[in-house]
Design a protein around this motif. Structure first.
Motif, mmCIF file in Angstrom:
data_model
loop_
_atom_site.group_PDB
_atom_site.id
_atom_site.type_symbol
_atom_site.label_atom_id
_atom_site.label_comp_id
_atom_site.label_asym_id
_atom_site.label_seq_id
_atom_site.Cartn_x
_atom_site.Cartn_y
_atom_site.Cartn_z
ATOM 1 N N VAL A 245 -27.319 52.174 17.201
ATOM 2 C CA VAL A 245 -27.403 52.646 15.819
ATOM 3 C C VAL A 245 -26.818 51.609 14.873
ATOM 4 O O VAL A 245 -27.367 51.352 13.791
ATOM 5 C CB VAL A 245 -26.682 54.004 15.680
ATOM 6 N N GLU A 246 -25.712 50.990 15.270
ATOM 7 C CA GLU A 246 -25.099 49.930 14.443
ATOM 8 C C GLU A 246 -26.081 48.783 14.182
ATOM 9 O O GLU A 246 -26.058 48.164 13.123
ATOM 10 C CB GLU A 246 -23.855 49.371 15.135
ATOM 11 N N MET A 247 -26.958 48.515 15.162
ATOM 12 C CA MET A 247 -27.921 47.418 15.043
ATOM 13 C C MET A 247 -29.210 47.845 14.343
ATOM 14 O O MET A 247 -30.154 47.059 14.239
ATOM 15 C CB MET A 247 -28.258 46.884 16.435
ATOM 16 N N GLY A 248 -29.252 49.088 13.871
ATOM 17 C CA GLY A 248 -30.450 49.572 13.200
ATOM 18 C C GLY A 248 -31.544 50.019 14.146
ATOM 19 O O GLY A 248 -32.699 50.192 13.744
ATOM 20 N N LEU A 249 -31.179 50.211 15.426
ATOM 21 C CA LEU A 249 -32.138 50.668 16.427
ATOM 22 C C LEU A 249 -32.080 52.179 16.567
ATOM 23 O O LEU A 249 -31.153 52.829 16.076
ATOM 24 C CB LEU A 249 -31.839 50.003 17.777
ATOM 25 N N ASN A 250 -33.055 52.712 17.250
ATOM 26 C CA ASN A 250 -33.125 54.148 17.524
ATOM 27 C C ASN A 250 -33.066 54.332 19.039
ATOM 28 O O ASN A 250 -34.099 54.438 19.697
ATOM 29 C CB ASN A 250 -34.418 54.722 16.950
ATOM 30 N N PRO A 251 -31.862 54.356 19.626
ATOM 31 C CA PRO A 251 -31.742 54.394 21.084
ATOM 32 C C PRO A 251 -32.166 55.749 21.658
ATOM 33 O O PRO A 251 -31.747 56.800 21.173
ATOM 34 C CB PRO A 251 -30.242 54.157 21.320
ATOM 35 N N VAL A 252 -33.006 55.687 22.683
ATOM 36 C CA VAL A 252 -33.387 56.883 23.439
ATOM 37 C C VAL A 252 -32.683 56.737 24.784
ATOM 38 O O VAL A 252 -33.147 56.020 25.674
ATOM 39 C CB VAL A 252 -34.910 56.977 23.609
ATOM 40 N N VAL A 253 -31.550 57.410 24.910
ATOM 41 C CA VAL A 253 -30.627 57.149 26.016
ATOM 42 C C VAL A 253 -30.666 58.288 27.026
ATOM 43 O O VAL A 253 -30.509 59.451 26.666
ATOM 44 C CB VAL A 253 -29.180 56.973 25.492
ATOM 45 N N HIS A 254 -30.849 57.934 28.294
ATOM 46 C CA HIS A 254 -30.798 58.901 29.379
ATOM 47 C C HIS A 254 -29.606 58.583 30.270
ATOM 48 O O HIS A 254 -29.413 57.430 30.668
ATOM 49 C CB HIS A 254 -32.081 58.856 30.205
ATOM 50 N N ALA A 255 -28.837 59.610 30.575
ATOM 51 C CA ALA A 255 -27.683 59.414 31.440
ATOM 52 C C ALA A 255 -28.131 59.079 32.850
ATOM 53 O O ALA A 255 -27.636 58.136 33.483
ATOM 54 C CB ALA A 255 -26.806 60.666 31.443
ATOM 55 N N GLY A 256 -29.076 59.852 33.378
ATOM 56 C CA GLY A 256 -29.621 59.609 34.709
ATOM 57 C C GLY A 256 -30.980 58.964 34.574
ATOM 58 O O GLY A 256 -31.167 58.044 33.783
ATOM 59 N N GLU A 257 -31.975 59.468 35.318
ATOM 60 C CA GLU A 257 -33.338 58.932 35.249
ATOM 61 C C GLU A 257 -33.305 57.408 35.221
ATOM 62 O O GLU A 257 -33.763 56.764 34.283
ATOM 63 C CB GLU A 257 -34.056 59.464 34.008
ATOM 64 N N VAL A 258 -32.745 56.852 36.283
ATOM 65 C CA VAL A 258 -32.446 55.420 36.294
ATOM 66 C C VAL A 258 -33.681 54.570 36.045
ATOM 67 O O VAL A 258 -33.629 53.541 35.390
ATOM 68 C CB VAL A 258 -31.751 55.031 37.617
ATOM 69 N N GLY A 259 -34.851 54.987 36.548
ATOM 70 C CA GLY A 259 -36.063 54.253 36.225
ATOM 71 C C GLY A 259 -36.695 53.596 37.433
ATOM 72 O O GLY A 259 -36.437 53.985 38.574
ATOM 73 N N GLY A 260 -37.509 52.552 37.202
ATOM 74 C CA GLY A 260 -38.260 51.955 38.292
ATOM 75 C C GLY A 260 -38.296 50.445 38.293
ATOM 76 O O GLY A 260 -39.257 49.860 38.785
ATOM 77 N N SER A 261 -37.298 49.789 37.751
ATOM 78 C CA SER A 261 -37.271 48.331 37.732
ATOM 79 C C SER A 261 -36.083 47.830 38.558
ATOM 80 O O SER A 261 -35.488 48.578 39.329
ATOM 81 C CB SER A 261 -37.211 47.830 36.285
#
Length: 326
Positions: A245-261
């Motif tokens: 938010v400080e950088m002017g971004l809109n973070p979509v943050v998930h605590a889990g759901e680690v992902g696939g990379s």
């Protein structure tokens, strides 16, 4: 009086030179759109031909990243930036049953300054390989066109190198040490990151966090930056959200759901890991994933954001422990 005047002139010149040196150092440490674009342009050029493991184009990219590490003044483990491994290539879907080829992870680090905490490490990485002329992972079946992979993942590697340069120039700000890894053969099943985790250059319990960038070049008009795994380290969700938010971004943050990379390889080994990306698009794994579609200005903002996150978590006052999200 004449001597005083001469001394005053010399001091003014000396002070001006100091100012020029400081300004030069500041400029050297900047993350710039020009350099990000230049990195992506090289990684997606006709000479690299989609960066497929086992090809001359892949080797060309490895040499380029190694040269950049050397130029930034990164240190190497055991005198070599290259970690060689064998990658079994996919022949269909998720099946790794093709021939084995030689490829590499490119690994360097910047040592921290705290006598105790410099023995702890934060890893930041991005995979440099892509699909070559297509193959089983292409979303354009039967295509023989080069898949340049500008967003996937030349964007992540460009950000990695710019962050590495800035961290190296500002190494005095580090308490913990930082390892930079450009992973090979991610598209073949996270092979580079799996190999790295299985052959860490430091003790596993000293690796406190992994930050991964995979497709960070297409920041949208809503400025959404997506991430999974932020809950795998203390106060991670709050840190990633608030700095974004400080950088002017809109973070979509998930605590889990680690992902696939590649960060998944670390999480499966019990190491805190967070992965960042700017979202999917129609050009994913297609020949149309090209440089001209990237938001280079947005990527610079994301790189600066990740740099700030990095500075925060390498600080001696930031506790880093693994939090399981399964």
């Amino acid at each position: 009086m004449r001597r005083l005047l001469i001394n005053a002139v010399l001091w003014a010149v000396f002070s001006s030179c100091i100012g020029c040196t400081v300004a030069a150092q500041v400029n050297d440490a900047m993350i710039t759109e020009d350099e990000l674009e230049a990195h992506v342009a090289f990684l997606t050029s006709s000479k690299t031909k989609g960066r497929y493991p086992g090809t001359a184009g892949n080797r060309r990219v490895v040499k380029y990243i190694r040269a950049e590490y050397e130029n930034y003044g990164l240190k190497s483990f055991d005198g070599d930036f290259l970690q060689k491994f064998q990658a079994k290539l996919r022949t269909s879907g998720d099946e790794a049953s093709g021939k084995e080829v030689k490829t590499w992870n490119v690994v360097g680090y910047v040592e921290g300054n705290n006598n105790y905490l410099k023995g702890e490490y934060v890893v930041i990485g991005a995979h440099y390989d892509h699909l070559g002329h297509g193959g089983p992972s292409s979303k354009k079946p039967g295509s023989k066109e080069v898949h340049p992979g500008a967003d996937d993942n030349a964007s992540g590697v460009a950000a990695l190198m710019e962050i590495a340069e800035k961290v190296a120039r500002n190494r005095y700000m580090l308490d913990r040490s930082v390892i930079f890894v450009a992973f090979g053969a991610e598209e073949q099943g996270l092979l580079g990151s799996k190999y790295f985790v299985d052959h860490l250059p430091v003790d596993k319990d000293k690796v406190k966090l992994m930050i991964n960038m995979d497709m960070v070049g297409r920041l949208n008009a809503e400025k959404q930056i997506y991430m999974g795994g932020a809950g795998t380290f203390p106060r991670g969700v709050e840190l990633m959200r608030d700095l974004g938010v400080e950088m002017g971004l809109n973070p979509v943050v998930h605590a889990g759901e680690v992902g696939g990379s590649d960060h998944v390889s670390f999480y499966r080994a019990g190491i805190s890991a967070v992965g960042l990306h700017t979202g999917g698009h129609d050009e994913y794994h297609r020949p149309e994933d090209t440089l001209d579609l990237l938001n280079i200005s947005g990527e610079r903002t994301i790189a600066e954001y990740i740099y700030k996150v990095l500075l925060r978590v390498v600080n001696k006052n930031y506790e880093l422990t693994f939090i399981n999200q399964d």
